[in-house]
Design an enzyme around this catalytic site. Structure first.
Site, PDB file in Angstrom:
ATOM      1  N   CYS A 130      -3.039  -5.684  -2.569  1.00 38.69           N
ATOM      2  CA  CYS A 130      -3.292  -4.259  -2.821  1.00 38.69           C
ATOM      3  C   CYS A 130      -1.975  -3.557  -3.113  1.00 38.69           C
ATOM      4  CB  CYS A 130      -3.965  -3.620  -1.603  1.00 38.69           C
ATOM      5  SG  CYS A 130      -4.415  -1.893  -1.882  1.00 38.69           S
ATOM      6  N   GLU A 162     -10.233 -12.440   1.463  1.00 39.71           N
ATOM      7  CA  GLU A 162     -11.028 -12.519   2.693  1.00 39.71           C
ATOM      8  C   GLU A 162     -12.242 -11.599   2.627  1.00 39.71           C
ATOM      9  OE1 GLU A 162      -7.965 -13.810   6.162  1.00 39.71           O
ATOM     10  OE2 GLU A 162      -7.851 -11.735   5.547  1.00 39.71           O
ATOM     11  N   CYS A 218     -10.674  -3.849  10.664  1.00 39.21           N
ATOM     12  CA  CYS A 218     -10.078  -2.986   9.648  1.00 39.21           C
ATOM     13  C   CYS A 218      -8.546  -3.050   9.695  1.00 39.21           C
ATOM     14  CB  CYS A 218     -10.564  -1.564   9.897  1.00 39.21           C
ATOM     15  SG  CYS A 218     -10.032  -0.422   8.647  1.00 39.21           S
ATOM     16  N   CYS A 274     -18.316  -7.089   4.600  1.00 39.48           N
ATOM     17  CA  CYS A 274     -17.194  -6.318   4.063  1.00 39.48           C
ATOM     18  C   CYS A 274     -16.544  -7.192   2.994  1.00 39.48           C
ATOM     19  CB  CYS A 274     -16.225  -6.018   5.207  1.00 39.48           C
ATOM     20  SG  CYS A 274     -14.707  -5.225   4.697  1.00 39.48           S
ATOM     21  N   CYS A 324      -0.697   1.000   2.325  1.00 37.07           N
ATOM     22  CA  CYS A 324      -0.862   1.753   3.575  1.00 37.07           C
ATOM     23  C   CYS A 324      -0.075   1.032   4.674  1.00 37.07           C
ATOM     24  CB  CYS A 324      -2.338   1.852   3.954  1.00 37.07           C
ATOM     25  SG  CYS A 324      -3.336   2.601   2.667  1.00 37.07           S
ATOM     26  N   CYS A 342      -1.692  -1.443   7.308  1.00 40.91           N
ATOM     27  CA  CYS A 342      -2.645  -2.434   6.790  1.00 40.91           C
ATOM     28  C   CYS A 342      -1.933  -3.717   6.365  1.00 40.91           C
ATOM     29  CB  CYS A 342      -3.392  -1.833   5.607  1.00 40.91           C
ATOM     30  SG  CYS A 342      -4.374  -3.037   4.705  1.00 40.91           S
TER      31      CYS A 342
HETATM   32  S1  SF4 Z   1      -5.952   0.102   3.668  1.00 40.99           S
HETATM   33 FE1  SF4 Z   1      -4.968  -1.755   2.866  1.00 40.99          FE
HETATM   34  S2  SF4 Z   1      -6.390  -2.590   1.364  1.00 40.99           S
HETATM   35 FE2  SF4 Z   1      -7.009  -0.445   1.765  1.00 40.99          FE
HETATM   36  S3  SF4 Z   1      -5.928   0.776   0.212  1.00 40.99           S
HETATM   37 FE3  SF4 Z   1      -4.580   0.746   2.009  1.00 40.99          FE
HETATM   38  S4  SF4 Z   1      -3.214  -1.043   1.645  1.00 40.99           S
HETATM   39 FE4  SF4 Z   1      -4.958  -1.242   0.255  1.00 40.99          FE
END
Ligand code: SF4
Length: 389
Positions: free
Chosen positions: A157, A135, A380, A150, A161, A164
């Site tokens: 990933c 995306e 975000c 962005c 996090c 996220c």
């Molecule tokens: S915020 Fe999401 S995309 Fe960014 S490093 Fe952390 S897990 Fe990965």
């Protein structure tokens, strides 16, 4: 080594092309015998030209037996006029356009879905040639003439996090430089609007894909025409990547997604902290500032009752007092677990403002980010490749 010297060395290491039996293929070795970088191909195996640098386009045109100035013409059509097909390249002969249609394609990214927010934000879900999805977001601000995009740097990933949505996908693969650049070109072709500001803040950790991200920044600056001052690379805190970016001396802004000032909370919210602890991270940022003379940005997500306490605001202020930086607070945007429950809560506006005032005790400029596209899950932490046939 200066930035321009590193650009020249990187350019020397780029891949070369040739044509065999009517098919564009890459040569076995580069001039200095280093392994080749594979150009992006569409599902039919045609080489995609969108996202290639001018020197790569020149190599490609040479492989077709065409003079170098043809590459300049094609470069201009792709990067300045945002054409959608070779047939629109009217200063090329019909023969050359036919040849290009046989061996190449303009772009290998397909728009799988496009969502437009009430505030004008556009969220693109791109399908890559291997079927994977990423995306990108185009943000329009009524009070600004310029548009911000962005982009994603990885499919999924690995950092994980906890706030996220991308982190829950897990890591699938790195994006190539071409795939990163073509996100911006595809956005410009679809929207008809020029991207003037760019953040590497979409899906993935850019500094776990440093080589391709750095190559893509070169092309963003020299071909897409986005000024380095208008490009931000955001990291969760990968120290070797910060050091590499520092040594490349690229004229871009570095943003650290800090999200918590204390060891325990940061290890919970950004698990990579166990590998790269906060004190070492701050030290590497100071070294980055010292070498590049550029201010860094500290990103901080406000999660109710997790990262938004008054004590944490004071700790944040103490932590960055000696760092040349700005602080950007990001009120949490809801992401949801499989059972539909929100993973965290967003603090009240009063709590956000209180945190901001205490963080200003650092002497730094502190802003609360104006979120865009929350109604289409484009803000975000909300990117998660949702797609339905
Ligand atoms: S915020 Fe999401 S995309 Fe960014 S490093 Fe952390 S897990 Fe990965």
């Amino acid at each position: 080594m200066t930035y321009h010297e590193t650009v020249i060395i990187r350019a020397m290491n780029r891949s070369r092309f040739t044509v065999q039996q009517g098919q564009a293929v890459i040569l076995a070795e580069t001039a200095d015998d280093r392994p080749l970088k594979e150009p992006l191909r569409d599902r039919e195996g045609k080489i995609a030209l969108s996202g290639l640098s001018l020197s790569e386009l020149k190599q490609f045109m040479k492989s077709l037996g065409e003079p170098a100035f043809r590459a300049d013409q094609i470069h201009s059509w792709i990067y300045a006029k945002w054409v959608k097909s070779f047939d629109e390249m009217t200063n090329l002969s019909a023969d050359l356009r036919n040849k290009l249609n046989e061996v190449a394609c303009l772009s290998a990214l397909e728009i799988a879905t496009l969502k437009v927010s009430r505030d004008g934000t556009r969220k693109y879900l791109f399908r890559l040639p291997d079927g994977k999805l990423v995306e990108s977001v185009l943000m329009c601000f009524q009070d600004r003439d310029t548009l911000s995009a962005c982009v994603s740097s990885q499919v999924g990933c690995a950092v994980g996090c906890t706030f996220c949505a991308t982190g829950y996908l897990g890591f699938m693969r790195n994006l190539s430089a071409q795939e990163i650049v073509d996100q911006v070109l595809s956005i410009q072709r679809e929207s008809g609007k020029r991207v003037a500001n760019l953040v590497y803040m979409g899906q993935g950790e850019p500094l776990l894909n440093t080589e391709h991200v750095i190559d893509s920044i070169d092309t963003m600056i020299h071909s897409v025409g986005i000024g380095g001052r208008h490009i931000t690379v955001s990291t969760s805190g990968i120290i070797p990547g910060i050091e590499q970016l520092r040594d490349e001396n690229l004229p871009v802004t570095l943003a650290l997604s800090l999200h918590a000032p204390d060891k325990q909370t940061r290890e919970e919210v950004v698990p990579i902290t166990r590998k790269y602890p906060i004190p070492e991270l701050i030290k590497s940022l100071k070294q980055y500032v010292e070498k590049t003379k550029r201010r860094v940005t500290i990103e901080y997500v406000l999660l109710k009752d997790v990262t938004d306490s008054e004590e944490q605001a004071r700790q944040l202020a103490d932590l960055v007092r000696d760092l040349h930086c700005n602080i950007n607070l990001i009120p949490y945007n809801p992401t949801f677990a499989e059972d539909g429950a929100a993973l965290y809560d967003r603090p009240s506006r009063d709590a956000q403002v209180r945190f901001k005032r205490l963080a200003e005790g650092s002497g730094k400029t502190v802003t609360i980010r104006l979120e865009r596209g929350t109604d289409i899950e484009a803000a975000c932490g909300q990117l998660h490749n949702a797609y339905k046939e």
